[in-house]
Design a protein around this motif. Structure first.
Motif: not given
Length: 152
Positions: A10-24, A46-58
């Motif tokens: 969960i931690h690794i998956f969350s890092a990918i889900l949260g930080m990946g979109p945040g970095l782009v 598109i940024r706003n959509s990515l931000h949702i992933f960042t919030m959940i993953g974070g």
């Protein structure tokens, strides 16, 4: 799988889900080079959509990281863990304290500007916002490096 292994997953998956979109998120706008307000609005949507992933993953990242810390209390004496946690909390605080006040005037432009020409003030506003987003991204890269290398 043990509970701990599930937690690591969960931690690794969350890092990918949260930080990946945040970095782009910055790159979505800067690399698309919008030439009019319609394209700029689209890039920010598109940024706003990515931000949702960042919030959940974070959120999952913080929660799973803390649970792993409580399962391994000695981590709280490890510099890599404590520094990562502090940096993560700093990056979380940057959202409402630093980034939101700098994105609000840009979002206001989307409401106020009715023609297709991107106002000159956008360049100044976006330059400042993207500067702080890049700082946040550097913090995330440092956190990822600390988590992988555990140097101290």
């Amino acid at each position: 799988m043990t509970f701990y292994e599930i937690l690591v997953f969960i931690h690794i998956f969350s890092a990918i889900l949260g930080m990946g979109p945040g970095l782009v998120m910055t790159a979505v706008v800067t690399l698309s080079k919008p030439s009019n307000m319609t394209e700029l609005r689209h890039a920010f949507n598109i940024r706003n959509s990515l931000h949702i992933f960042t919030m959940i993953g974070g959120a999952l990242l913080l929660l799973s990281g803390l649970v792993m810390g409580f399962l391994n209390p000695y981590w709280f004496s490890q510099a890599w863990y404590v520094i990562s946690l502090v940096l993560f909390l700093v990056s979380l605080a940057m959202g409402p304290i630093v980034l939101k006040p700098r994105s609000a005037p840009i979002k206001k432009l989307f409401i106020d500007v009715t023609d297709e020409e991107i106002p000159a003030v956008y360049k100044t506003l976006s330059k400042e916002l993207f500067y702080y987003e890049r700082i946040t991204n550097i913090i995330f890269i440092i956190i990822i490096s600390l988590m992988i290398l555990k140097p101290f």
